[in-house]
Write a protein that holds these residues in place. Structure first.
Motif, short mmCIF file in Angstrom:
data_model
loop_
_atom_site.label_atom_id
_atom_site.label_comp_id
_atom_site.label_asym_id
_atom_site.label_seq_id
_atom_site.Cartn_x
_atom_site.Cartn_y
_atom_site.Cartn_z
N ILE A 1 0.83 -1.19 0.00
CA ILE A 1 0.00 0.00 0.00
C ILE A 1 0.87 1.25 0.00
CG2 ILE A 1 -1.79 1.28 1.26
CD1 ILE A 1 -2.74 -1.42 0.16
N THR A 2 0.48 2.23 -0.81
CA THR A 2 1.13 3.53 -0.85
C THR A 2 0.06 4.61 -0.70
OG1 THR A 2 0.98 3.56 -3.27
CG2 THR A 2 3.03 2.74 -2.32
N GLY A 3 0.49 5.83 -0.47
CA GLY A 3 -0.45 6.94 -0.35
C GLY A 3 -0.19 7.74 0.90
N ARG A 4 -1.25 8.45 1.36
CA ARG A 4 -1.15 9.30 2.54
C ARG A 4 -2.27 8.93 3.50
NH1 ARG A 4 1.15 14.53 2.18
NH2 ARG A 4 -0.66 15.35 3.26
N LEU A 5 -1.91 8.78 4.77
CA LEU A 5 -2.89 8.44 5.79
C LEU A 5 -2.66 9.33 6.99
CD1 LEU A 5 -5.21 6.53 6.63
CD2 LEU A 5 -3.47 5.03 7.61
N ARG A 6 -3.68 10.14 7.30
CA ARG A 6 -3.63 11.02 8.47
C ARG A 6 -4.36 10.31 9.61
NH1 ARG A 6 -5.08 16.87 7.13
NH2 ARG A 6 -7.01 16.17 8.07
N ILE A 7 -3.76 10.35 10.80
CA ILE A 7 -4.34 9.70 11.96
C ILE A 7 -4.57 10.74 13.05
CG2 ILE A 7 -4.00 7.95 13.73
CD1 ILE A 7 -2.18 6.48 11.72
#
Length: 85
Positions: free
Chosen positions: A6-12
């Motif tokens: 998995i690639t991309g951007r994840l904000r937590i």
């Protein structure tokens, strides 16, 4: 995420997760499955279940590898949605 390609951007944030992730068909579904196993009350897949909320993940299949996001960035934020206060 990385082990599933998995690639991309994840904000937590405290409210949850927000992001756009790309990856192979099986990898994306394994990631969602792992969320539902680890936090079943938060990532329920059934409306009206015992969980805190219902999560309907949107999958777009058939994206060629050349159009996937290149890197993975996961980062904490104070707020997922900034209210400007």
């Amino acid at each position: 995420l990385s082990s599933n390609g998995i690639t991309g951007r994840l904000r937590i944030g405290r409210e949850g997760f927000n992001g756009t992730l790309t990856g192979p068909y099986d990898g994306a579904r394994e990631f969602v499955k792992s969320l539902r196993i680890k936090w079943p009350k938060t990532f329920s897949d059934k409306k009206g279940s015992e969980g805190d909320c219902y999560n309907n993940f949107k999958f777009v299949d058939g994206l060629p590898p050349s159009q996937r996001l290149k890197n993975l960035k996961v980062f904490p934020v104070t707020e997922i949605v900034t209210y400007g206060t």
